[in-house]
Design a protein around this motif. Sequence first.
Motif, PDB file in Angstrom:
ATOM      1  N   TYR A 175       0.840  -1.205   0.000  1.00 29.37           N
ATOM      2  CA  TYR A 175       0.000   0.000   0.000  1.00 29.37           C
ATOM      3  C   TYR A 175       0.871   1.251   0.000  1.00 29.37           C
ATOM      4  CZ  TYR A 175      -3.988   2.967   1.081  1.00 29.37           C
ATOM      5  OH  TYR A 175      -4.960   3.932   1.021  1.00 29.37           O
ATOM      6  N   PHE A 212      -6.800  -3.498  -7.599  1.00 31.65           N
ATOM      7  CA  PHE A 212      -5.355  -3.370  -7.767  1.00 31.65           C
ATOM      8  C   PHE A 212      -5.036  -3.222  -9.238  1.00 31.65           C
ATOM      9  CE2 PHE A 212      -1.187  -5.723  -8.184  1.00 31.65           C
ATOM     10  CZ  PHE A 212      -0.415  -4.686  -7.729  1.00 31.65           C
ATOM     11  N   GLN A 264      -7.962  -3.864  -0.084  1.00 36.95           N
ATOM     12  CA  GLN A 264      -7.496  -4.444  -1.344  1.00 36.95           C
ATOM     13  C   GLN A 264      -6.025  -4.845  -1.248  1.00 36.95           C
ATOM     14  OE1 GLN A 264      -9.207  -5.265  -4.063  1.00 36.95           O
ATOM     15  NE2 GLN A 264     -11.078  -4.630  -3.026  1.00 36.95           N
ATOM     16  N   ALA A 265      -5.245  -4.077  -0.488  1.00 39.49           N
ATOM     17  CA  ALA A 265      -3.842  -4.435  -0.285  1.00 39.49           C
ATOM     18  C   ALA A 265      -3.725  -5.724   0.525  1.00 39.49           C
ATOM     19  CB  ALA A 265      -3.106  -3.295   0.409  1.00 39.49           C
ATOM     20  N   PHE A 276      -4.554  -8.416  -1.820  1.00 42.28           N
ATOM     21  CA  PHE A 276      -3.412  -8.576  -2.717  1.00 42.28           C
ATOM     22  C   PHE A 276      -2.329  -9.427  -2.071  1.00 42.28           C
ATOM     23  CE2 PHE A 276       0.907  -6.990  -3.570  1.00 42.28           C
ATOM     24  CZ  PHE A 276       1.049  -7.434  -4.864  1.00 42.28           C
ATOM     25  N   PHE A 306      -3.987   1.025  -5.544  1.00 40.67           N
ATOM     26  CA  PHE A 306      -4.949   0.220  -4.805  1.00 40.67           C
ATOM     27  C   PHE A 306      -6.195   1.054  -4.574  1.00 40.67           C
ATOM     28  CE2 PHE A 306      -1.199  -2.176  -3.369  1.00 40.67           C
ATOM     29  CZ  PHE A 306      -1.655  -3.455  -3.568  1.00 40.67           C
TER      30      PHE A 306
END
Length: 110
Positions: free
Chosen positions: A15, A84, A31-32, A35, A26
């Motif tokens: 991030y 992402f 979402q990080a 990921f 992102f």
Amino acid sequence: MSIIINILITAVASYFLANVLSGVSFGSFTQAIFFSIVLGILNAIVKPILIFFSLPITILTLGLFILVINALIILIAAYFLDGFNVNGFWWALIFSLLLSLVTSILQSLI
């Protein structure tokens, strides 16, 4: 417990790098986290297969082709995740190099 810490370290580092690099983004910190989970799964399953099939070129380039494999893993993760985005192979290569560096530094501190 160490798996959760590694996931969080990777999420924080990715991030942070996405905020520094203009070619990687992102949608949110969650979402990080997704990921880093997907990246761990891809590194465990897909990366050994890619290394096996590219072994001759990896030996020929003295191991530098693994950097290309790392960038491909980042691009595959970007394909599977909606929040992402990576703007091309070179951004994925730079992101993978910096992510490896930052996560190794953060893991050595913890």
